[in-house]
Every structure is written in structure tokens, then in C-alpha cells.
Design a protein around this motif. Structure first.
Motif, short mmCIF file in Angstrom:
data_model
loop_
_atom_site.label_atom_id
_atom_site.label_comp_id
_atom_site.label_asym_id
_atom_site.label_seq_id
_atom_site.Cartn_x
_atom_site.Cartn_y
_atom_site.Cartn_z
N ARG A 160 -17.80 6.29 -12.74
CA ARG A 160 -18.70 5.54 -13.62
C ARG A 160 -19.17 6.43 -14.76
N ARG A 161 -19.27 7.72 -14.48
CA ARG A 161 -19.75 8.67 -15.47
C ARG A 161 -18.62 9.25 -16.31
N HIS A 162 -17.42 9.30 -15.73
CA HIS A 162 -16.26 9.86 -16.44
C HIS A 162 -15.02 9.15 -15.87
N PRO A 163 -14.62 8.02 -16.46
CA PRO A 163 -13.60 7.15 -15.86
C PRO A 163 -12.27 7.81 -15.51
N HIS A 164 -11.85 8.80 -16.28
CA HIS A 164 -10.53 9.39 -16.04
C HIS A 164 -10.61 10.86 -15.62
N HIS A 165 -11.67 11.19 -14.90
CA HIS A 165 -11.89 12.56 -14.42
C HIS A 165 -10.80 12.92 -13.42
N LEU A 166 -9.93 13.86 -13.80
CA LEU A 166 -8.78 14.21 -12.96
C LEU A 166 -9.23 14.74 -11.61
N GLY A 167 -10.20 15.66 -11.61
CA GLY A 167 -10.64 16.25 -10.35
C GLY A 167 -11.19 15.22 -9.38
N ALA A 212 -2.94 5.91 -6.27
CA ALA A 212 -2.31 6.71 -7.31
C ALA A 212 -1.68 5.82 -8.37
N ASN A 213 -0.94 4.81 -7.93
CA ASN A 213 -0.26 3.93 -8.88
C ASN A 213 -1.25 3.13 -9.72
N ARG A 214 -2.32 2.68 -9.08
CA ARG A 214 -3.33 1.90 -9.81
C ARG A 214 -4.04 2.76 -10.85
N ALA A 215 -4.35 4.01 -10.46
CA ALA A 215 -5.04 4.91 -11.39
C ALA A 215 -4.20 5.19 -12.62
N MET A 268 -3.51 12.65 -17.86
CA MET A 268 -3.12 13.60 -16.84
C MET A 268 -3.12 12.98 -15.45
N LEU A 269 -3.67 11.78 -15.30
CA LEU A 269 -3.70 11.12 -14.00
C LEU A 269 -2.31 10.79 -13.47
N GLY A 270 -1.29 10.92 -14.29
CA GLY A 270 0.07 10.76 -13.79
C GLY A 270 0.37 11.71 -12.65
N GLN A 271 -0.34 12.83 -12.61
CA GLN A 271 -0.15 13.81 -11.54
C GLN A 271 -0.38 13.19 -10.17
N LEU A 272 -1.23 12.18 -10.08
CA LEU A 272 -1.57 11.60 -8.78
C LEU A 272 -0.35 11.03 -8.07
N VAL A 273 0.56 10.45 -8.82
CA VAL A 273 1.77 9.90 -8.21
C VAL A 273 2.60 11.02 -7.58
N ALA A 274 2.75 12.11 -8.31
CA ALA A 274 3.49 13.25 -7.78
C ALA A 274 2.79 13.83 -6.55
N LEU A 275 1.48 13.94 -6.61
CA LEU A 275 0.73 14.48 -5.46
C LEU A 275 0.86 13.58 -4.24
N ALA A 276 0.86 12.28 -4.45
CA ALA A 276 0.99 11.36 -3.32
C ALA A 276 2.33 11.53 -2.62
N HIS A 277 3.40 11.69 -3.40
CA HIS A 277 4.71 11.90 -2.78
C HIS A 277 4.76 13.25 -2.06
N ILE A 278 4.14 14.27 -2.64
CA ILE A 278 4.11 15.58 -1.99
C ILE A 278 3.31 15.50 -0.69
#
Length: 309
Positions: A158-165, A189-192, A201-211
Motif C-alpha cells: 500500500r505504501r510502495h506498490p512495486h517494492h521488490l523486497g 509471482a505471475n500475478r505480480a 524488476m518484479l520479473g525476478q519473482l517468476v525466476a525465483l518461484a521456479h528456483i
């Protein structure tokens, strides 16, 4: 393809991270505070606070800063962040069955102290995102449950919609090993990525999910999973919306995102797709996620980069 003798860069290519680590090591709160206040309360500041939180002995001097500035949220935030990291240091990264009762007691005590400070910081500065990022980490360690975890994640975005961390922490919470499921993890991951701007940079989530799913599988089944064409297609689509997009956001953490895609494509055996990811790192290695492959992340990086050539 980049540097020939690549080593792990603990600062992830960001000189200010090294500077704030040095100030924290010297117990120089004035220098730490000055650097933090120069950055907006967003991903940038969270990144720098994390560097302080990872620095040994901060727990010995930060309480004095809290006492000296009773009206300030910043020392409370740093104290809470350090105690989160200090708590996980006591637990170690071992499986739960290999962690002693004494370790768990120290772990939980430090996390409970962290939560008191982090909530106090959040109350004083209700628009800050960083307290909610670290509360996600403490909550997972205290096994607060999925409902609490979701609320803390929602408070962060809510405070930072695309906060990677914040997204990385929620992805961890949704892993099977933390009470979630592979299906929930991938859906998140896909929804984000779908909801984020192109180049995020949220594309990283898809890679992390597979890992993460690969890590959860037994030997043999893990390679079979990553060898599926749909996994490569998923990674490719995420990379095209992230690191390979012309609007890719080279913000704090971007090198980790490149390193993650390089590792993911290496694991799938798609060396031609891994190659541009390695090139994008310019030989700068981030410890995460390569430590999943080797106790020396640089070795894992170099071996896989050589294969991608």
C-alpha cells in the motif's frame, strides 16, 4: 563477456552500500543516519538499512541511538532491522530439525524484540514501507501464519506498490517449506509481474518461484521439472517483461535480478538464453541466489557463465 575473474560483490555494484556498511562497522550512527535520510523511504532506503542490519555488532550500539533520539523513528527502524537479522543469524540456515532448542529460543527472543521496535517505528511514521518489509521477515520466523503475513505484505505494498523486497519476502512465505504451496507461489509471482509496469524488476519473482520449486524437489525430479518447455517459456516471458525490456528499471537490486535469471536459465539448460543474462551482469556476482548451488557463489557463477559461452 564481462570480467574474467569474477568474485562476489557484497555491495551488489552500489558504492553507497559499502559506505554505509563501513559507517555501521565503525558504530558511527551520525554517518549512518545522514546517509539514510538522504534516501527516500522506499526500496532505496530499505536496501541500505538491510546492509546495516547485516553488519555485526550493530546490536551493541544502536540501543543508545534509540535512547538518544526518543522522538525519532529511524533508530527504532534500524534497531528492529538489525534484531531481525541477528535473530536469523542465531537460527542459521539449517533445516528446523538441525536447529537446537536453545538456538530457537534465542532466535524467537530477538525477533520479538525486533517486532516491538519495528511496530514503534511504523506507528511514528505510518507512511514508511521499510518497517513492514522487516516485519514480514520477523513474522515468518515467529510463524505468525499466512493471514498475518498477507496483511504485512499488503501494508508494505500500500505504501510502495512495486517494492521488490516486499514481494520477495511474500514469495518466500508462499513457498511450500513455509506453509504455502507451489501453486500459490507461482500464481503470486505471475500475478505480480502481470500487474507491474513493463520493465519492472518484479520479473525476478517468476525466476525465483521456479528456483524454489527446483530446490524443493528430489534429485532427478528437480532436473525433470526445469527441463519442461513450459518452464523455459515462463522464464522467457518474464525476462521479456523485465531485464530484456527497453524500459527495465535499473534500480536498487537490479544486479540480483540479472543474476537470478542467469541462474534460472542455466538450470534449465537454455544456455543461449542464459548468455545475455550473464552479459548483463558484467561479471558482477550477487551472493543470492548462487549460494543455492555452491558454498562459494562465485564458483557457481563462473562455471555456469563458462557453459553459457
Amino acid at each position: 563477456m564481462g570480467r574474467s575473474t569474477a568474485e562476489v560483490d557484497e555491495n551488489q555494484g552500489e558504492p553507497e552500500v559499502g559506505r554505509i556498511r563501513e559507517a555501521a562497522e565503525a558504530a558511527d550512527w551520525a554517518a549512518v543516519r545522514e546517509q539514510l535520510t538522504e534516501r527516500p523511504e522506499s526500496e532505496d532506503r530499505t536496501w541500505l538499512i538491510t546492509a546495516v542490519a547485516e553488519t555485526a555488532n550493530v546490536e551493541n550500539w544502536i540501543p543508545q541511538a534509540v535512547e538518544a533520539e526518543p522522538g525519532s523513528a529511524l533508530p527504532l527502524l534500524v534497531a528492529g532491522a538489525r534484531h531481525v537479522n541477528w535473530g536469523w543469524e542465531a537460527r542459521t540456515g539449517a533445516r528446523a530439525q538441525h536447529v537446537s532448542r536453545e538456538q530457537f529460543q534465542v532466535f524467537h527472543n530477538r525477533l520479538r524484540t525486533a517486532e516491538k521496535w519495528l511496530y514503534a517505528a511504523a506507528e511514528r511514521e505510518p507512511e514508511w514501507v521499510s518497517p513492514w518489509y522487516f516485519l514480514q521477515m520477523s513474522g515468518r520466523g515467529l510463524q505468525a501464519g499466512q493471514t498475518v503475513a498477507r496483511r504485512r505484505f499488503e501494508a508494505a505494498v500500500r505504501r510502495h506498490p512495486h517494492h521488490l523486497g516486499a514481494h520477495q519476502q511474500h514469495l518466500q512465505q508462499l513457498c511450500d517449506k513455509w506453509g504455502g504451496s507451489h501453486e500459490e507461489m507461482h500464481a503470486f509471482a505471475n500475478r505480480a509481474v502481470r500487474d507491474a509496469p513493463a520493465g519492472s524488476m518484479l520479473g525476478q519473482l517468476v525466476a525465483l518461484a521456479h528456483i524454489e520449486q527446483w530446490l524443493a524437489l528430489d534429485s532427478g525430479a528437480d532436473a525433470e521439472y526445469l527441463g519442461q518447455p513450459e518452464v523455459t517459456a515462463s522464464l522467457t516471458e518474464a525476462a521479456e517483461r523485465s531485464i530484456w525490456h527497453e524500459d527495465f528499471a535499473y534500480e536498487q537490486g537490479w544486479l540480483q535480478v540479472y543474476n537470478t535469471f542467469a541462474m534460472a536459465f542455466s538450470l534449465t539448460g537454455d544456455r543461449e538464453l542464459a548468455k545475455p543474462c550473464f552479459e548483463g551482469t558484467d561479471g558482477i556476482i550477487t551472493r543470492f541466489p548462487w549460494y543455492y548451488l555452491d558454498a562459494d557463489p562465485a564458483t557457481a557463477y563462473r562455471e555456469n557463465r563458462a557453459a553459457a559461452r
